[in-house]
Design a protein around this motif. Sequence first.
Motif, mmCIF file in Angstrom:
data_model
loop_
_atom_site.group_PDB
_atom_site.id
_atom_site.type_symbol
_atom_site.label_atom_id
_atom_site.label_comp_id
_atom_site.label_asym_id
_atom_site.label_seq_id
_atom_site.Cartn_x
_atom_site.Cartn_y
_atom_site.Cartn_z
ATOM 1 N N ASP A 157 0.844 -1.189 0.000
ATOM 2 C CA ASP A 157 0.000 0.000 0.000
ATOM 3 C C ASP A 157 0.883 1.243 0.000
ATOM 4 O O ASP A 157 1.555 1.548 0.988
ATOM 5 C CB ASP A 157 -0.909 -0.005 1.232
ATOM 6 N N LEU A 158 0.880 1.967 -1.104
ATOM 7 C CA LEU A 158 1.714 3.164 -1.231
ATOM 8 C C LEU A 158 0.868 4.428 -1.386
ATOM 9 O O LEU A 158 1.282 5.397 -2.022
ATOM 10 C CB LEU A 158 2.659 3.012 -2.439
ATOM 11 N N LYS A 159 -0.301 4.431 -0.783
ATOM 12 C CA LYS A 159 -1.181 5.592 -0.910
ATOM 13 C C LYS A 159 -0.576 6.845 -0.298
ATOM 14 O O LYS A 159 -0.919 7.964 -0.682
ATOM 15 C CB LYS A 159 -2.532 5.290 -0.259
ATOM 16 N N VAL B 225 12.571 -8.353 -2.755
ATOM 17 C CA VAL B 225 12.359 -7.861 -4.115
ATOM 18 C C VAL B 225 11.116 -6.984 -4.150
ATOM 19 O O VAL B 225 10.092 -7.289 -3.523
ATOM 20 C CB VAL B 225 12.233 -9.032 -5.122
ATOM 21 N N LEU B 226 11.216 -5.893 -4.872
ATOM 22 C CA LEU B 226 10.083 -4.977 -5.077
ATOM 23 C C LEU B 226 9.614 -5.120 -6.509
ATOM 24 O O LEU B 226 10.339 -4.772 -7.444
ATOM 25 C CB LEU B 226 10.512 -3.536 -4.799
ATOM 26 N N SER B 227 8.410 -5.655 -6.679
ATOM 27 C CA SER B 227 7.828 -5.787 -8.018
ATOM 28 C C SER B 227 7.011 -4.539 -8.326
ATOM 29 O O SER B 227 6.231 -4.082 -7.493
ATOM 30 C CB SER B 227 6.938 -7.030 -8.091
ATOM 31 N N LEU B 228 7.163 -4.014 -9.539
ATOM 32 C CA LEU B 228 6.510 -2.757 -9.907
ATOM 33 C C LEU B 228 5.179 -2.994 -10.594
ATOM 34 O O LEU B 228 4.779 -2.256 -11.486
ATOM 35 C CB LEU B 228 7.449 -1.936 -10.797
ATOM 36 N N ALA C 52 9.924 9.731 0.353
ATOM 37 C CA ALA C 52 11.114 8.884 0.230
ATOM 38 C C ALA C 52 11.369 8.116 1.526
ATOM 39 O O ALA C 52 11.670 6.914 1.505
ATOM 40 C CB ALA C 52 12.321 9.736 -0.139
ATOM 41 N N TYR C 53 11.225 8.795 2.685
ATOM 42 C CA TYR C 53 11.390 8.115 3.986
ATOM 43 C C TYR C 53 10.432 6.943 4.104
ATOM 44 O O TYR C 53 10.807 5.815 4.450
ATOM 45 C CB TYR C 53 11.095 9.077 5.127
ATOM 46 N N ARG C 54 9.158 7.225 3.848
ATOM 47 C CA ARG C 54 8.146 6.179 4.053
ATOM 48 C C ARG C 54 8.386 4.993 3.137
ATOM 49 O O ARG C 54 8.241 3.837 3.549
ATOM 50 C CB ARG C 54 6.750 6.774 3.831
ATOM 51 N N LEU C 55 8.753 5.267 1.887
ATOM 52 C CA LEU C 55 8.993 4.180 0.944
ATOM 53 C C LEU C 55 10.171 3.315 1.402
ATOM 54 O O LEU C 55 10.063 2.079 1.452
ATOM 55 C CB LEU C 55 9.272 4.750 -0.442
ATOM 56 N N ARG D 102 9.542 1.139 4.403
ATOM 57 C CA ARG D 102 8.645 0.022 4.104
ATOM 58 C C ARG D 102 9.388 -1.127 3.424
ATOM 59 O O ARG D 102 9.063 -2.296 3.639
ATOM 60 C CB ARG D 102 7.504 0.491 3.185
ATOM 61 N N ILE D 103 10.360 -0.822 2.580
ATOM 62 C CA ILE D 103 10.949 -1.855 1.724
ATOM 63 C C ILE D 103 12.356 -2.274 2.131
ATOM 64 O O ILE D 103 12.871 -3.261 1.593
ATOM 65 C CB ILE D 103 10.985 -1.388 0.252
#
Length: 397
Positions: free
Chosen positions: A107-109, A146-149, A134-137, A140-141
């Motif tokens: 969830d990247l709202k 792996v981060l799938s787009l 940028a901090y929140r992202l 989170r990861i």
Amino acid sequence: MTRSETVHGRLGAGLAGLALSVGLADASAQAPPAPAVPLYQESKDWILACDNTRFCEAKGFSDAESAVMRISRGAGPTGTLTVEIDVPDTAESPDVTAFRLDGRRLDLKTISWSPDDATGQGQATLVTADNDSAYRLLRRIRDGRVLSLGDTRSAPAVPLHGLAKVLKVMDDVQSRSGNETALTQPGHGGVAALAAAPAAPALRGAPPPPALPAAEARALAAGVRQAMRGSDALAACDARAPTDVAVALTGHDALVMVECARASYQSSYVIFRVPRGEPAAAQVLTLALPPGLEAGAAPAAGATLQLANATSDRMQAAPVALAPTASADPTGRMTEPTYNPRTATLASVSKGRGLADCGIRAEWRFDGQAFMPSAYRQQIRCGGGAPGDWPTLWRTR
């Protein structure tokens, strides 16, 4: 970003505040010094480069994945944190509403992105719109794999193995550990407690010299090659039908670049500083690398810099020869050198392979007397960006 703090317990507010102050002072006194810069490190799928102003750039990519993540941050209270995600134009477009972390919907709202941008280099870019996003992202990861787009099998992906480590080193380099701005170990320290970023050294280039006429340039280049034939400087040179170049340095001197060895996509040269009209007086140009990047420097500076051969996807054990670093060394060479009299800048570019997705670019500025290091970029691992898109390790102004 602001953190509130509350002191609990039986101690009065004044005593508790004193205890907290003493504790923070002790922690600060015991904090290890920030790692030396310039710094270059690799950690699994990530590389990290921090320059002499403590500006840091991390890049995550792998041969198996089709996307690249770039994290950049300036040092000090005003340093901006930015996350960029690049995908080839041929790949499926990123869908920010369907990002997945290790297969689970993310969830990247709360993450704001700048308007879609094209780099003009065959890639589309997503860029976080502000520091908080940028901090929140990243928080989170950072511990994922792996981060799938997107949520399809063909969606581009960014490998995350090694991300947490490079973020920790980035915090350490910028003395953010224990500060509210830290990415891995945030604390109660406010942004005002951060020291300002070091200033880049100021360099002034010499004014442009009178141009060297074409006929004079050809004659001078041929004269230097003839005069230096058989010398130590050209002893190992084997270029056939060489392309030598002469360019004005001052009203009295010129630079002559004598081709020495030619590979499939780049050549090495020996550079001479020579009085105009006196080719026999040519002297090999010796250049210093930036502090911390000299030959034999600490591993954080890249240690043994290497280039790949023309067919390898990985860097092989072939030494990079940029320039001699001591006046007693007559054998140093530069790869694909150029000199711009207008900016008084001498540059050397060593591509790790033909794609130019790894390599080194070094620059020196002529101040009228000598050449001073003015810029240095390197990426030892191949992949992860457009040609020549290599992190900066040294900068000047």
